[in-house]
Each structure stands twice: as structure tokens, then as C-alpha cells.
Scaffold this active site. Sequence first.
Site, PDB file in Angstrom:
ATOM      1  N   SER A  38       0.807  -1.229   0.000  1.00 19.73           N
ATOM      2  CA  SER A  38       0.000   0.000   0.000  1.00 19.73           C
ATOM      3  C   SER A  38       0.841   1.281   0.000  1.00 19.73           C
ATOM      4  CB  SER A  38      -0.956   0.001   1.194  1.00 19.73           C
ATOM      5  OG  SER A  38      -1.873  -1.040   1.046  1.00 19.73           O
ATOM      6  N   LYS A  96     -10.275  -5.478  10.129  1.00 14.31           N
ATOM      7  CA  LYS A  96     -11.344  -4.833   9.341  1.00 14.31           C
ATOM      8  C   LYS A  96     -12.687  -4.785  10.089  1.00 14.31           C
ATOM      9  CE  LYS A  96      -9.339  -5.923   4.818  1.00 14.31           C
ATOM     10  NZ  LYS A  96      -9.578  -6.531   3.500  1.00 14.31           N
TER      11      LYS A  96
HETATM   12  P1  NDP Z   1     -10.356 -15.364   5.978  1.00 11.32           P
HETATM   13  O1  NDP Z   1      -9.382 -15.981   6.906  1.00 11.32           O
HETATM   14  O2  NDP Z   1     -11.389 -14.429   6.474  1.00 11.32           O
HETATM   15  O3  NDP Z   1     -11.154 -16.551   5.211  1.00 11.32           O
HETATM   16  C1  NDP Z   1     -10.449 -17.641   4.663  1.00 11.32           C
HETATM   17  C2  NDP Z   1     -11.382 -18.432   3.748  1.00 11.32           C
HETATM   18  O4  NDP Z   1     -10.596 -19.412   3.061  1.00 11.32           O
HETATM   19  C3  NDP Z   1     -12.476 -19.198   4.478  1.00 11.32           C
HETATM   20  O5  NDP Z   1     -13.613 -19.254   3.655  1.00 11.32           O
HETATM   21  C4  NDP Z   1     -11.834 -20.597   4.651  1.00 11.32           C
HETATM   22  O6  NDP Z   1     -12.771 -21.638   4.787  1.00 11.32           O
HETATM   23  C5  NDP Z   1     -11.126 -20.720   3.333  1.00 11.32           C
HETATM   24  N1  NDP Z   1      -9.993 -21.653   3.309  1.00 11.32           N
HETATM   25  C6  NDP Z   1      -8.811 -21.524   3.949  1.00 11.32           C
HETATM   26  N2  NDP Z   1      -7.989 -22.555   3.646  1.00 11.32           N
HETATM   27  C7  NDP Z   1      -8.674 -23.356   2.766  1.00 11.32           C
HETATM   28  C8  NDP Z   1      -8.368 -24.564   2.093  1.00 11.32           C
HETATM   29  N3  NDP Z   1      -7.189 -25.165   2.233  1.00 11.32           N
HETATM   30  N4  NDP Z   1      -9.304 -25.109   1.282  1.00 11.32           N
HETATM   31  C9  NDP Z   1     -10.510 -24.515   1.121  1.00 11.32           C
HETATM   32  N5  NDP Z   1     -10.867 -23.348   1.745  1.00 11.32           N
HETATM   33  C10 NDP Z   1      -9.953 -22.787   2.562  1.00 11.32           C
HETATM   34  O7  NDP Z   1      -9.451 -14.698   4.824  1.00 11.32           O
HETATM   35  P2  NDP Z   1      -9.871 -13.493   3.864  1.00 11.32           P
HETATM   36  O8  NDP Z   1     -11.242 -13.765   3.392  1.00 11.32           O
HETATM   37  O9  NDP Z   1      -9.574 -12.205   4.525  1.00 11.32           O
HETATM   38  O10 NDP Z   1      -8.812 -13.638   2.660  1.00 11.32           O
HETATM   39  C11 NDP Z   1      -8.957 -14.616   1.650  1.00 11.32           C
HETATM   40  C12 NDP Z   1      -7.916 -14.362   0.553  1.00 11.32           C
HETATM   41  O11 NDP Z   1      -8.207 -13.166  -0.133  1.00 11.32           O
HETATM   42  C13 NDP Z   1      -6.478 -14.244   1.062  1.00 11.32           C
HETATM   43  O12 NDP Z   1      -5.636 -14.988   0.191  1.00 11.32           O
HETATM   44  C14 NDP Z   1      -6.183 -12.756   0.924  1.00 11.32           C
HETATM   45  O13 NDP Z   1      -4.810 -12.527   0.703  1.00 11.32           O
HETATM   46  C15 NDP Z   1      -7.009 -12.405  -0.292  1.00 11.32           C
HETATM   47  N6  NDP Z   1      -7.364 -10.977  -0.385  1.00 11.32           N
HETATM   48  C16 NDP Z   1      -6.927 -10.279  -1.475  1.00 11.32           C
HETATM   49  C17 NDP Z   1      -7.245  -8.949  -1.627  1.00 11.32           C
HETATM   50  C18 NDP Z   1      -6.755  -8.217  -2.825  1.00 11.32           C
HETATM   51  O14 NDP Z   1      -6.835  -6.979  -2.840  1.00 11.32           O
HETATM   52  N7  NDP Z   1      -6.274  -8.878  -3.854  1.00 11.32           N
HETATM   53  C19 NDP Z   1      -8.051  -8.227  -0.624  1.00 11.32           C
HETATM   54  C20 NDP Z   1      -8.498  -9.061   0.479  1.00 11.32           C
HETATM   55  C21 NDP Z   1      -8.140 -10.382   0.584  1.00 11.32           C
HETATM   56  P3  NDP Z   1     -13.391 -22.014   6.225  1.00 11.32           P
HETATM   57  O15 NDP Z   1     -14.483 -21.013   6.483  1.00 11.32           O
HETATM   58  O16 NDP Z   1     -13.884 -23.397   6.051  1.00 11.32           O
HETATM   59  O17 NDP Z   1     -12.260 -21.899   7.212  1.00 11.32           O
END
Ligand code: NDP
Length: 270
Positions: free
Chosen positions: A16, A65
Site C-alpha cells: 500500500s 477490518k
Molecule cells: P479469511 O481468513 O477471512 O477466510 C479464509 C477463507 O478461506 C475461508 O472461507 C476458509 O474456509 C477458506 N480456506 C482456507 N484454507 C482453505 C483450504 N485449504 N481449502 C478450502 N478453503 C480454505 O481470509 P480473507 O477472506 O480475509 O482472505 C482470503 C484471501 O483473499 C487471502 O488470500 C487474501 O490474501 C485475499 N485478499 C486479497 C485482496 C486483494 O486486494 N487482492 C483483498 C483481500 C483479501 P473455512 O471457512 O472453512 O475456514
Amino acid sequence: MDQYCVVGNPIEHSLSPFIQNHFAKSTNQNLMYSKHLVELDKFKETIQDLFSNGFLGCNVTVPFKEQAYAMCHKLTERAKQAQSVNTLKYEDGIIFGDNTDGAGLVKDLTVGKNIVLKDKTILVIGAGGAAKGIIGSLLMQGPKKVIITNRTISKAVSLANHFQHLGNVCYAEIDCIAHGVDVVINATSSSLKGELPPLDTSLINESVVVYDLMYSAKPTVFVQFASELGAVAYDGLGMLIEQAAESFNFWRRIEPSTDGLIETIRSSLN
Ligand code: NDP
């Protein structure tokens, strides 16, 4: 000089400051943007300190957040939908909150990549914070349907219920989705661990657009997996840049150009 920053934990590798200082320079805005590591139990007081020391705004990243959302006096509609805030602005003693993630993704898809979302079937894999931030913006594009799936299915059910009023959105178990999807968005953090969500390979082919929210110097495992199946696949670097531009606009009321930034930043990643 006006002061802004990004706050999070960890924060060391945040892009950022590079992006926002680039926008400031390209729009002749006299501002300084830095990064601040915030202790896990000190979010609210750190933000209050920053604002009482003259900071005018900040970006908020993992894991703060929801706490940012909770401390705002006024929220944009999209922040209310997402129930989380990635952009804070301080004006006349009032804390304003916005969530620019969904708008950033949609801008990158529709303008950056020229992809039409209207009347398309969109599959969102994941139901964490990022999914919550993007689903409202996706529905505002008038897709035929948004299907949410997640490893923990109860979270997909909650998200589908939460966004019902904005359009045609439903949930499904990942192994029940076999065909008819136009756009697949990986909003899980699985790529961070080099893992793949257990998606049926018959879902992905050359007519499907695939987008992994995670980004890296090299193709993420999900981008690689989808490309090998013939899909056009992108990572989330464009979203990162576009959500930053939306934040900049929220603070300065100026839309910075993002032209060429993906290539510049990609070449600096390692
Ligand atoms: P959270 O920790 O809030 O959520 C993680 C999610 O991933 C949950 O739905 C979880 O499932 C799932 N998950 C984790 N590991 C696995 C796996 N091995 N197989 C299947 N599902 C899995 O993370 P965020 O939502 O904040 O972030 C998600 C991604 O988005 C990250 O990689 C982050 O870097 C990216 N991101 C990118 C942005 C950008 O600007 N490009 C902005 C914001 C985020 P469960 O609920 O079952 O645990």
C-alpha cells in the site's frame, strides 16, 4: 504534509505505501503514506492516537477490518453490506468508514480485464472476510446468479442469506457444482498455503474466467490449476491496486490512474 497510513498485523510486506505514494505523486497531492504495525489488542487506541496526531485516514488490513467497522461514526453503503471496513477517513472529529475491496475487484474485472459480469453465473469459493467484501459489489453488476461455496458450508449459507436482498445469490456444497459457471472467484486463503479448494475439474474450461484474490510474483496454485485446464486466469494484484485507488478517491476526491501499475508492481515482487 497530509498523513495517511496502512495499519495491520503483520504489515511489513504491504504494498500500500508504494501504491498510495505513487497515486499522490501522479495526482500532485501533497501527502505522505506510511505503514504501522498495530498490536493485536490495541487497534482502537492506535487509530485514535493516529487521528489525534493529525493523520487524515488509513487503510486497514488483516485482522482489523471488523474492528474498524465497529468504531466508525458513518459508513458507506458498501461498508454496511460488507460489515467490515478497509478505509478510514477522519474529518471534523468524525470517523468515516468505507470498504473498497468489492469495487476494486469489479473494476479490475470489468475495466482492467474487460469481463462482462451482467447475466453471468459467478461462483465464489470462500466465505471469509474477503468474500463478504466482494459479494455485494458482484451482485450490483446484475449477474444471472452468484453461487457461494465454502469448506465450512454454514458460513456460505449465512453469506447467501445476508446478501439475498441485493440479487440472485445462493449457496451450494462444492461437490454439487458441476457445470454452467462463467466466472470462478477464489476468495479462500488456500493459495497462501499452496493448496487448492476441491473443485470439480469439469467446471473449468477455456470459456470460464478464473480469478484468485491472492497474488504473487509467480502464478498462484489456483491460477496455475485453472490455466492448465484452459481457462483465462488472473490473480488479485489488479484488485489490490484498484481497491487502493478507490481508497485514495475516498480521501482526496480524485480518481488516480492505475495504468501500468500491475506490470510495475509485478516486476518488483519476488
Ligand atoms: P479469511 O481468513 O477471512 O477466510 C479464509 C477463507 O478461506 C475461508 O472461507 C476458509 O474456509 C477458506 N480456506 C482456507 N484454507 C482453505 C483450504 N485449504 N481449502 C478450502 N478453503 C480454505 O481470509 P480473507 O477472506 O480475509 O482472505 C482470503 C484471501 O483473499 C487471502 O488470500 C487474501 O490474501 C485475499 N485478499 C486479497 C485482496 C486483494 O486486494 N487482492 C483483498 C483481500 C483479501 P473455512 O471457512 O472453512 O475456514
